[in-house]
Design a protein around this motif. Structure first.
Motif, PDB file in Angstrom:
ATOM      1  N   HIS A 171       0.839  -1.209   0.000  1.00 18.17           N
ATOM      2  CA  HIS A 171       0.000   0.000   0.000  1.00 18.17           C
ATOM      3  C   HIS A 171       0.869   1.252   0.000  1.00 18.17           C
ATOM      4  O   HIS A 171       0.567   2.229  -0.695  1.00 18.17           O
ATOM      5  N   GLU A 172       1.961   1.217   0.765  1.00 16.10           N
ATOM      6  CA  GLU A 172       2.834   2.390   0.828  1.00 16.10           C
ATOM      7  C   GLU A 172       3.565   2.602  -0.495  1.00 16.10           C
ATOM      8  O   GLU A 172       3.753   3.740  -0.930  1.00 16.10           O
ATOM      9  N   ARG A 173       3.967   1.503  -1.151  1.00  9.28           N
ATOM     10  CA  ARG A 173       4.658   1.657  -2.438  1.00  9.28           C
ATOM     11  C   ARG A 173       3.727   2.250  -3.501  1.00  9.28           C
ATOM     12  O   ARG A 173       4.147   3.073  -4.314  1.00  9.28           O
ATOM     13  N   ILE A 174       2.462   1.824  -3.498  1.00 10.99           N
ATOM     14  CA  ILE A 174       1.517   2.373  -4.472  1.00 10.99           C
ATOM     15  C   ILE A 174       1.275   3.861  -4.195  1.00 10.99           C
ATOM     16  O   ILE A 174       1.302   4.690  -5.118  1.00 10.99           O
ATOM     17  N   ALA A 175       1.052   4.210  -2.930  1.00  7.99           N
ATOM     18  CA  ALA A 175       0.846   5.618  -2.577  1.00  7.99           C
ATOM     19  C   ALA A 175       2.078   6.440  -2.915  1.00  7.99           C
ATOM     20  O   ALA A 175       1.969   7.581  -3.398  1.00  7.99           O
ATOM     21  N   PHE A 176       3.256   5.862  -2.680  1.00  9.96           N
ATOM     22  CA  PHE A 176       4.512   6.541  -2.977  1.00  9.96           C
ATOM     23  C   PHE A 176       4.651   6.774  -4.488  1.00  9.96           C
ATOM     24  O   PHE A 176       5.037   7.868  -4.927  1.00  9.96           O
ATOM     25  N   GLY A 177       4.335   5.759  -5.291  1.00  9.93           N
ATOM     26  CA  GLY A 177       4.404   5.913  -6.737  1.00  9.93           C
ATOM     27  C   GLY A 177       3.474   7.003  -7.237  1.00  9.93           C
ATOM     28  O   GLY A 177       3.826   7.783  -8.134  1.00  9.93           O
ATOM     29  N   LYS A 178       2.284   7.082  -6.662  1.00 11.82           N
ATOM     30  CA  LYS A 178       1.331   8.122  -7.059  1.00 11.82           C
ATOM     31  C   LYS A 178       1.842   9.509  -6.657  1.00 11.82           C
ATOM     32  O   LYS A 178       1.640  10.487  -7.389  1.00 11.82           O
ATOM     33  N   GLU A 179       2.497   9.595  -5.504  1.00 11.73           N
ATOM     34  CA  GLU A 179       3.083  10.874  -5.102  1.00 11.73           C
ATOM     35  C   GLU A 179       4.180  11.313  -6.072  1.00 11.73           C
ATOM     36  O   GLU A 179       4.258  12.478  -6.457  1.00 11.73           O
TER      37      GLU A 179
END
Length: 403
Positions: free
Chosen positions: A269-277
């Motif tokens: 979940h953090e990697r996906i949110a990070f990629g979107k950021e």
């Protein structure tokens, strides 16, 4: 008390400076949006796709389709040789089809992957980590890099071939064992060219692609190691976008860096949110995009951090009379950062694709929201601070080993 007040004032001043530099660096943001009905349409498309799915070998409608797919597969293998070739391949795609935002994001993130790979053989990490552990860290980075490329590059090339022929070939995605998650999104992109939606979808897909076989599988022991868990402390888990103003030549002065820090790489979940950021930073701010494109187009990727800061990093380990010859910059000695070819040999490629991760559409729908550009994005000081913390840690390790 006076000391605490001084430190507090320094912290406030540093944060205010980062805010100001971020504002100057970025300019006005733009929204990355898509039609609001998209989630319902995609849910219906996934349901229909599942109902008509038939298990069995993939079959081509025309012989020409087989030729195209075999060519793309061979091309994917050629460009998947190492981090440097993958990074160049992403840039080649973006340069020809700039509506494929993910290709530029992947190019810049892949540059960071290469820099992290060569750090393992650079100035500081060999003093902190043994050879076996550095090898395992490299394998983690390399496996993620290679598996994402193996999955994503055929998708980009099928779109490119569709554009050249003027006819959609996206129904051929299953031949490359691409997740069922992506087919409706590519089909929608072919009709509507919603770059932000496709980019977010590719971020979701590629992070799920590596989650099972690598993050939870072959490299899970590395992610549990103390050295990996100390990354937030040493700030080696940074992704930076070097920004080269169009009017400046490469190498004349240290470049400003935009980017973010990821705290828990092992968390999907953090990697996906990070990629979107990261995507929102890159394409949500036109000034950031212009500087990143300028850097990508003018500075070839070698894997050495000297690519973007030659005033602080040196790709050469030069010896004179058996003693390393030190080159210096205005703030001290240059730090060794080798090119990839001097740091690591090419590795065997993944032979088969992992099983399709996409089983429950409801699990991905929360991720399909519009990315928002963050306010804090200047990483220049933070990046330099992280390198100096590595230096201190390496020197402390040398002292503890001294007799």
């Amino acid at each position: 008390m006076a000391y605490l007040l001084k430190k507090l004032a320094e912290g406030v001043w540093r944060k205010a400076t980062v805010y100001w530099r971020s504002a100057v660096m970025s300019g006005s943001p733009r929204q990355l949006t898509w039609h609001r009905e998209v989630v319902q349409e995609l849910a219906a498309a996934w349901k229909e796709q599942k109902e008509r799915k038939c298990d069995g070998p993939f079959s081509f409608t025309h012989a020409r389709e087989r030729i195209i797919c075999e060519h793309i597969r061979k091309e994917t293998t050629v460009w998947n040789r190492n981090n440097v070739t993958r990074t160049q391949a992403y840039w080649n795609v973006y340069r020809e089809f700039p509506e494929l935002h993910w290709a530029l994001l992947a190019h810049l993130v892949s540059r960071n992957g290469g820099w992290c790979m060569t750090d393992l053989q650079g100035q500081w990490l060999p003093k902190l980590l043994g050879g076996d552990l550095r090898e395992k860290h490299f394998q983690l980075l390399e496996c993620c890099n290679a598996l994402i490329f193996r999955d994503a590059y055929p998708q980009l090339k099928l779109y490119a071939e569709s554009r050249r022929t003027g006819k959609s070939l996206l129904h051929l995605l299953p031949y490359f064992e691409v997740s069922a998650f992506m087919l409706p999104l590519w089909q929608r992109f072919w009709k509507h060219t919603e770059s932000a939606l496709l980019t977010v979808a590719l971020i979701i897909n590629e992070q799920n692609v590596i989650q099972g076989p690598i993050i939870e599988g072959s490299c899970s022991d590395v992610l549990e190691s103390l050295s990996f868990r100390s990354q937030p402390l040493l700030q080696t888990n940074q992704i930076v976008f070097p920004l080269l103003p169009p009017s400046r030549e490469p190498g004349h002065a240290p470049l400003r860096l935009a980017g973010r820090i990821i705290e828990r790489f092992e968390n999907l979940h953090e990697r996906i949110a990070f990629g979107k950021e990261l995507y929102a930073i890159l394409f949500g701010y036109p000034k950031i995009l212009s500087g990143a494109e300028s850097f990508a187009g003018l500075v070839a990727h070698t894997g050495s951090r000297a690519d973007y800061w030659p005033q602080r990093f040196d790709p050469r380990r030069i010896k004179t009379g058996g003693t390393p010859r030190k080159r210096r910059h205005s703030a001290g000695e240059l730090w060794y950062s080798p090119p990839l070819e001097a740091a690591w040999p090419d590795q065997p490629l993944p032979e088969t694709a992992p099983p399709d991760w996409f089983t429950a559409p409801d699990a991905v729908l929360p991720y399909l929201n519009e990315p928002r550009p963050p306010k804090i994005l200047d990483m220049t000081f933070e990046h330099l601070h992280g390198q100096r913390k590595l230096q201190v840690a390496a020197e402390a390790a040398n002292l503890t080993r001294s007799p």
